[in-house]
Design a protein around this motif. Structure first.
Motif, short mmCIF file in Angstrom:
data_model
loop_
_atom_site.label_atom_id
_atom_site.label_comp_id
_atom_site.label_asym_id
_atom_site.label_seq_id
_atom_site.Cartn_x
_atom_site.Cartn_y
_atom_site.Cartn_z
N UNK A 17 0.82 -1.21 0.00
CA UNK A 17 0.00 0.00 0.00
C UNK A 17 0.85 1.27 0.00
N UNK A 18 2.06 1.21 0.59
CA UNK A 18 2.92 2.39 0.62
C UNK A 18 3.35 2.77 -0.80
N UNK A 19 3.78 1.77 -1.58
CA UNK A 19 4.18 2.06 -2.96
C UNK A 19 2.98 2.44 -3.80
N UNK A 20 1.83 1.79 -3.53
CA UNK A 20 0.61 2.16 -4.25
C UNK A 20 0.20 3.59 -3.97
N UNK A 21 0.32 4.01 -2.69
CA UNK A 21 0.03 5.40 -2.35
C UNK A 21 0.98 6.36 -3.04
N UNK A 22 2.25 5.95 -3.15
CA UNK A 22 3.24 6.79 -3.84
C UNK A 22 2.89 6.94 -5.31
N UNK A 23 2.54 5.83 -5.97
CA UNK A 23 2.17 5.90 -7.38
C UNK A 23 0.94 6.76 -7.59
N UNK A 24 -0.06 6.57 -6.74
CA UNK A 24 -1.28 7.37 -6.85
C UNK A 24 -0.97 8.85 -6.66
N UNK A 25 -0.08 9.15 -5.71
CA UNK A 25 0.31 10.54 -5.47
C UNK A 25 1.07 11.11 -6.66
N UNK A 26 1.96 10.32 -7.23
CA UNK A 26 2.73 10.80 -8.39
C UNK A 26 1.82 11.07 -9.58
N UNK A 27 0.80 10.23 -9.77
CA UNK A 27 -0.15 10.47 -10.86
C UNK A 27 -0.88 11.79 -10.65
N UNK A 28 -1.38 11.99 -9.43
CA UNK A 28 -2.09 13.24 -9.14
C UNK A 28 -1.19 14.44 -9.23
N UNK A 29 0.06 14.31 -8.73
CA UNK A 29 0.98 15.44 -8.76
C UNK A 29 1.37 15.82 -10.18
N UNK A 30 1.70 14.82 -10.99
CA UNK A 30 2.12 15.13 -12.37
C UNK A 30 0.96 15.68 -13.19
N UNK A 31 -0.26 15.18 -12.96
CA UNK A 31 -1.40 15.72 -13.70
C UNK A 31 -1.74 17.13 -13.26
#
Length: 379
Positions: A17-31
């Motif tokens: 879940x930690x890496x999943x949260x990071x990926x989700x955050x990176x998607x939101x941040x980059x968009x």
């Protein structure tokens, strides 16, 4: 749908879940980071030239993400960031079209509130659909459906008459000169406060997934955000259909205070049913905060640069949401701490709004007249 689908794909692919949260955050941040650039391109090249290529690329990257299972976390991270950077800038583009659809400023204010609340429908249906697809099939199917719906939806927007009729103004490039500086203290403080609002939303999304795992009820990861967004929809309907006499700044601060107070019950770590009921309160007042923020941005931004200012507003919320998602992912194993994160973000937002009250709009900035729900709008 995309951040939730990415998170579920990561957690069920053995990444945690930690890496999943990071990926989700990176998607939101980059968009979010790409929003101002996309907004300027729309002003100069038009909607179609920006939206359609972005939608095609974004869908391709989302559908390619499951292939990263064979390539490692680095490739998955790169695909997610590329997908975020190619997210179509639909929200800023649609907000900028409202003046051409409703020239009357009073009706436009009411419509903006209804528009903001109606966006809650996306967050009601989206997380629920992702959770249902992931439970019935797997997160890869959820990612594919997300990609297809994104491409179809963007095409529908581009082909809509107001979007097709819109043309860049010949002087759009000249408006970005030194003579029309975009940022001023009021806008900067407003955008920083909205980052706190976004932080609360991002933390809630990951916390709801942690709640679902803790209680062994997968649908909670979709139900909690869905109830939050249902409250947002209902709040938009009520706010848009009533007459208000307070200044926009006052309404923004009052809504921010209730938004903060609505998160406090989570600190008691209530049972799932109590959580589902509690999140509807901050959801209802999120619409008021965002609608008033758009009105304040319109009042504070220089002439000819409102679309770009809207893009920065979206960026602010997105950056905060990404930060909340990332931190909540790190603290997911600490229930009490992660449950307090939404309230912490809302508290920061409220403190900044209170400090910036005198800068949030021109003196006596009130609606130009009483507005009421347009005929048929409540349908």
């Amino acid at each position: 749908m995309a951040p939730v689908a990415i998170l579920l794909w990561a957690t069920t692919s053995g990444h945690g879940i930690a890496f999943g949260g990071l990926l989700s955050a990176l998607y939101g941040l980059s968009s979010s980071v790409v929003q101002p650039v996309s907004g300027r391109l729309m002003d100069r090249r038009g909607r179609t030239a920006v939206h359609l290529p972005a939608a095609v690329l974004n869908s391709a990257f989302l559908m390619a993400l499951p292939l990263a299972n064979f390539s490692g976390t680095g490739v998955a991270t790169a695909i997610v960031v590329a997908g975020g950077l190619t997210t179509p800038p639909l929200e800023a583009g649609l907000r900028a079209l409202w003046p051409s659809v409703l020239p009357d400023a009073r009706l436009r204010h009411a419509a903006l509130a209804l528009d903001t609340g109606a966006q809650g429908l996306l967050h009601v249906v989206g997380p629920l659909l992702v959770a249902a697809l992931a439970s019935a099939y797997n997160p890869t199917v959820a990612l594919a459906v997300t990609a297809i719906l994104g491409l179809v939806g963007t095409t529908v927007v581009v082909l809509a008459p107001p979007s097709r009729r819109w043309r860049p103004t010949p002087s759009a490039g000249a408006r970005h000169g030194a003579g029309s500086r975009l940022f001023n203290p009021g806008l900067v403080l407003l955008f920083v406060s909205l980052a706190g609002i976004g932080f609360a939303i991002g933390a809630m999304n990951v916390w709801s997934t942690a709640m679902a795992e803790h209680h062994g009820q997968n649908m909670l990861s979709g139900i909690i955000p869905a109830v939050f967004s249902t409250g947002s929809l209902l709040g938009g309907l009520v706010y848009g259909c009533r007459t208000w006499t307070r200044t926009t700044a006052d309404r923004l601060i009052i809504a921010g205070a209730v938004f903060f107070a609505g998160w406090l019950p989570l600190a008691a770590l209530p049972a799932p049913f109590a959580v589902i009921a509690a999140v509807a309160v901050p959801g209802a007042f999120l619409t008021v905060v965002v609608a008033c923020a758009y009105v304040s941005t319109d009042a504070l931004a220089p002439a000819g640069r409102t679309s770009e200012a809207y893009a920065w507003l979206i960026l602010s919320i997105g950056v905060g949401q990404s930060a909340g998602t990332a931190l909540a992912g790190r603290l997911a194993e600490q229930p009490l701490t992660s449950a307090m994160l939404p309230a912490a973000g809302a508290a920061v937002a409220l403190a900044i709004l209170l400090a910036a009250r005198r800068r949030l709009g021109p003196a006596g900035h009130r609606p130009r007249g009483p507005y009421r729900c347009p005929s048929g709008a409540s349908a």
